[in-house]
Scaffold this motif. Structure first.
Motif: not given
Length: 424
Positions: A137-165
Motif C-alpha cells: 500500500s505504501s507504494g500505490i501513489v508512486l505506482a499511480l504517478i509512474i503508470s499515468i506518466c508512462v502511459g501519457h509519454l508512451y502514447c505521445y511518442l508512439c503518436g509521433k512515430n518514434v518507433t523502429f520501423k
C-alpha cells in the motif's frame, strides 16, 4: 423551487462531470483498479479462513502449519498490490488510446522497479533484493504517478512515430515487439535520470520522496472524517439530480483504497492500524447503497399503493445484495421531490452517529473483510469485520435510515394511492 435548483446545478455540475468522465487518466485509474479484482477477490477466501472470529481457530491453523501458507496467499495479493496497479493502469491508458497496452504496462512495471530501492539490510550486511515494503500500500501513489506518466509519454511518442520501423516481411509478432524499442529507451532514460537525481537528495530514492511529500498530505485530506462525510453528501446530491456519484467518489476511491491496503498490511504484520476510524465511518455511513436506500426499502413494507407494493417485491432481493438501482430508477428517486431530503441527509446523520459510536464503543476490526465482494450483505460483512459491536452499529443506522425515510415515503405512497383510486 426544485426546477430552479435543478437547472442551476446542472449548469455548474454537468460540464465538470463531463470533463471528469472524459479524463483519460481517471478512466485508466478506475479501470486499472477494477482489473485487480480477480487477484484481491480470488484470494479473499484465504483472508476469511485465516481470520475467522472463532477463539483458538487461528492458533490451530498455526499449530498444523497452515498459517504460513495462508499468509503467503495474502502476500501474493495485497502485500505486492503496487506492482499490479502500476501495470494495470498503464495498460488501460494505452489501450484506451489504441496503443499497445501490454507494452506500456511492462514499461511502467519496469520503471516502478527502477525507482524503488533494490537492496535490503540483513543485519549489518546489505543484500540485493526488492523490499516488499515498497510494493504494498505504501507504494500505490508512486505506482499511480509512474503508470499515468508512462502511459501519457508512451502514447505521445508512439503518436509521433518514434518507433523502429520493420520491413513488411518480418512476422507481426516480432514487429510489434521491436517497434517500441526507441520509445522504451527514451522512457527508461528519463526514469534513470529521475533515479540518479533522487540519489543526491536526502530522500535517496523516489519512493521515499513520494511517501513523505505526496502520500502523507494526500492521506491527511482523505482521513478527515468531516471531509469524507461531505463527499458522501455531495455524491448523493448529484445522484438525486441523475449524475452518477462516481463523478465525486472516483478521485477519492484511490485514497480509500490506500487506507484499506495499509490497514490490511498492518493487520497482517501485527502492527497498529492507522486508518480504521475514517475508513469505517465512510463505508458504514453509506450502507444500503448511494442514498442509504435500505431504510426506504424497509419503509415500503407499509406500502398501501399497488405501485409501491410491486416495487418492494422487485427491489427486495437485489437490495439484500447491495444493488439499489431498481429503487433509484424504479421509484424513481432521481428528481423526485419527496426523497431529496432523506436521500441527501441520511449519510450525514449516519456518518456522525458512526463516528461517535466507533469513538466510544470498543470493537475489534478485521480489515481483510473489506476484500469481500461488494455484493456481500452488510449484516454479514460487518459481523465478520467487527463482530457484535459493528453489527449493532449497522442495525442502529438502518433503524435511523428507516425513521428518516418513513414519513417521506408515506407522503409518496399516499399520493400514489390517490392516483390509483382516481384512475379506477
Amino acid at each position: 423551487m426544485f426546477e430552479k435548483l435543478e437547472k442551476g446545478l446542472q449548469k455548474i455540475v454537468n460540464p465538470m462531470a463531463q470533463k471528469l468522465s472524459d479524463n483519460q487518466s481517471l478512466k485508466a485509474v478506475s479501470a486499472g483498479f477494477v482489473k485487480l479484482m480477480p487477484i484481491t477477490l480470488g484470494l479473499v477466501v484465504f483472508s476469511i479462513i485465516g481470520n475467522l472470529p472463532i477463539t483458538g481457530f487461528t492458533d490451530w491453523l498455526t499449530d498444523v502449519g497452515l498459517m504460513d501458507s495462508i499468509n503467503a496467499a495474502l502476500t501474493a495479493s495485497t502485500s505486492i498490490i503496487s506492482i499490479y496497479v502500476v501495470f494495470a493502469i498503464a495498460y488501460n491508458f494505452a489501450n484506451n488510446r489504441n496503443q499497445s497496452g501490454i507494452t506500456a504496462g511492462f514499461i511502467s512495471l519496469a520503471g516502478f522497479v527502477l525507482l524503488i530501492p533494490q537492496t535490503v539490510q540483513a543485519g549489518k550486511e546489505t543484500v540485493s533484493a526488492l523490499p516488499i515494503s515498497y510494493m504494498g500500500s505504501s507504494g500505490i501513489v508512486l505506482a499511480l504517478i509512474i503508470s499515468i506518466c508512462v502511459g501519457h509519454l508512451y502514447c505521445y511518442l508512439c503518436g509521433k512515430n518514434v518507433t523502429f520501423k520493420m520491413p513488411s516481411s518480418v512476422p507481426p509478432m516480432v514487429s510489434e515487439s521491436l517497434e517500441p524499442i526507441f520509445v522504451a529507451m527514451i522512457i527508461f532514460g528519463l526514469l534513470f535520470i529521475v533515479r540518479v537525481g533522487f540519489s543526491f537528495t536526502e530522500f535517496k530514492n523516489a519512493a521515499d520522496f513520494v511517501s513523505k511529500i505526496v502520500s502523507k498530505p494526500l492521506l491527511a485530506i482523505g482521513t478527515s472524517i468531516p471531509a469524507l462525510i461531505f463527499v458522501l453528501f455531495v455524491s448523493n446530491v448529484f445522484w438525486w439530480f441523475g449524475i452518477h456519484p462516481q463523478t465525486i467518489q472516483g478521485p477519492v476511491s484511490s485514497v480509500l483504497y490506500m487506507m484499506m491496503l495499509d490497514n490490511i498490511d498492518k493487520f497482517g504484520n501485527g502492527k497498529e492500524m492507522l486508518y480504521v476510524l475514517p475508513l469505517l465511518v465512510y463505508l458504514i455511513a453509506g450502507i444500503g447503497g448511494n442514498g442509504n436506500t435500505l431504510g426506504l426499502l424497509i419503509s415500503m413494507i407499509s406500502a398501501k399503493s399497488k405501485r409501491y407494493k410491486q416495487m418492494f417485491k422487485l427491489a427486495l432481493v437485489p437490495h439484500i445484495f447491495n444493488i439499489n438501482e431498481p429503487l433509484i430508477f424504479g421509484m424513481p428517486i432521481i428528481l423526485n421531490p419527496f426523497f431529496f431530503i432523506p436521500m441527501t441527509v441520511n449519510c450525514v446523520i449516519s456518518g456522525i452517529i458512526a463516528w461517535i459510536y466507533l469513538s466510544v464503543v470498543p470493537f475489534t476490526y478485521n480489515p481483510m473483510m473489506e476484500l469481500l465482494p461488494w455484493t456481500t450483505p452488510v449484516f454479514v460483512k460487518y459481523f465478520l469485520s467487527g463482530g457484535i459491536a459493528l453489527l449493532v452499529l449497522v442495525l442502529i443506522l438502518v433503524a435511523v435510515n428507516t425513521i428518516i425515510y418513513y414519513p417521506f415515503f408515506k407522503m409518496a405512497d399516499n399520493e400514489a394511492l390517490k392516483e390509483e383510486m382516481a384512475g379506477e
